[in-house]
Design an enzyme around this catalytic site. Sequence first.
Site, PDB file in Angstrom:
ATOM      1  N   GLY A 111       5.053   1.775  -1.911  1.00  0.00           N
ATOM      2  CA  GLY A 111       4.099   0.731  -1.576  1.00  0.00           C
ATOM      3  C   GLY A 111       3.928  -0.271  -2.697  1.00  0.00           C
TER       4      GLY A 111
ATOM      5  N   ASP B  24      10.920   2.646   5.320  1.00  0.00           N
ATOM      6  CA  ASP B  24       9.749   2.983   6.118  1.00  0.00           C
ATOM      7  C   ASP B  24       9.496   4.467   5.884  1.00  0.00           C
ATOM      8  OD1 ASP B  24       7.884   3.714   8.012  1.00  0.00           O
ATOM      9  OD2 ASP B  24       8.896   2.759   9.696  1.00  0.00           O
TER      10      ASP B  24
ATOM     11  N   ASN C 101       1.878   5.891  -3.715  1.00  0.00           N
ATOM     12  CA  ASN C 101       0.847   4.872  -3.560  1.00  0.00           C
ATOM     13  C   ASN C 101       0.764   4.304  -2.142  1.00  0.00           C
ATOM     14  OD1 ASN C 101      -0.931   2.472  -4.465  1.00  0.00           O
ATOM     15  ND2 ASN C 101       0.921   1.467  -3.709  1.00  0.00           N
TER      16      ASN C 101
ATOM     17  N   TYR D  31      -8.080   7.597   8.266  1.00  0.00           N
ATOM     18  CA  TYR D  31      -7.865   7.312   6.840  1.00  0.00           C
ATOM     19  C   TYR D  31      -8.622   8.320   5.984  1.00  0.00           C
ATOM     20  CZ  TYR D  31      -7.630   4.544   2.529  1.00  0.00           C
ATOM     21  OH  TYR D  31      -7.404   4.114   1.244  1.00  0.00           O
TER      22      TYR D  31
END
Length: 251
Positions: free
Chosen positions: A12, A62, A89, A156
């Site tokens: 990321g 991905d 991350n 999340y």
Amino acid sequence: MSFDNKVVIVTGSSSGIGAAAAITFAKEGAYVVIVGRNEEKMKNVSNKCECFGKKPLVVKADISKDDEVKKIIDETIKRFGKLDILINNAGMFVPNDITSDNFMEGYDRVMNINLRAPVYLTHLAIPYLIKTKGNIVNISSVAATSIFFASSILSYFVSKAGLNHFSRGIALKLAEHGVRVNIVSPGPVRTDILDTTSAFTTWDKLAESTPLKRLSEPQEIADLILFLASEKAKGITGSEFISDNGFVLAK
């Protein structure tokens, strides 16, 4: 903090915290592996890293796909022959109310990116980290322990709580090999991932929700990541470091 000739994977790292960490590692002498999906953004980060003298490896991947996670490790070892530091991350969230008909679709997507991918990448990286007595820093969130936004990003919260527990478990497992594992849990940070919070709040409101009345910048979190990955933190493993301007104190 010198990371001269250390090989560091940062997932990321096309923007936000990951980009700041990649550039800062490069500044400190590391060979950086930039991982993301946006080629234009990754190229921009790569150019900034290269200014410090070492050409980074850019891997478009991905991480929700196992073969692309494996590609990250394979290309890193092919280019550099070793791995010293893994920074997990990459992360994302989507607003998804558990009462919604399509809740599980969003849940699976978030869990695959935020938890399953770091677990699999860690699994693949472990043999190389044992050889170098390297370390792992997992980027979590204060959302792992605090509930806010009326649980509208429940997936999340769950993914980050799982990442924290996973991190502590492998810290204990890998300690016998001299491999350290730690967690950084930011509060609100000005990054792309928080753009979707516009559905429930604004940047100004987020800043006001912290006792210090401010938001963190990606560089602040990058500096903490580098400290934990460095020899200065050689006695720290299985620990969570929160950088949130006091956000959790107000919850």
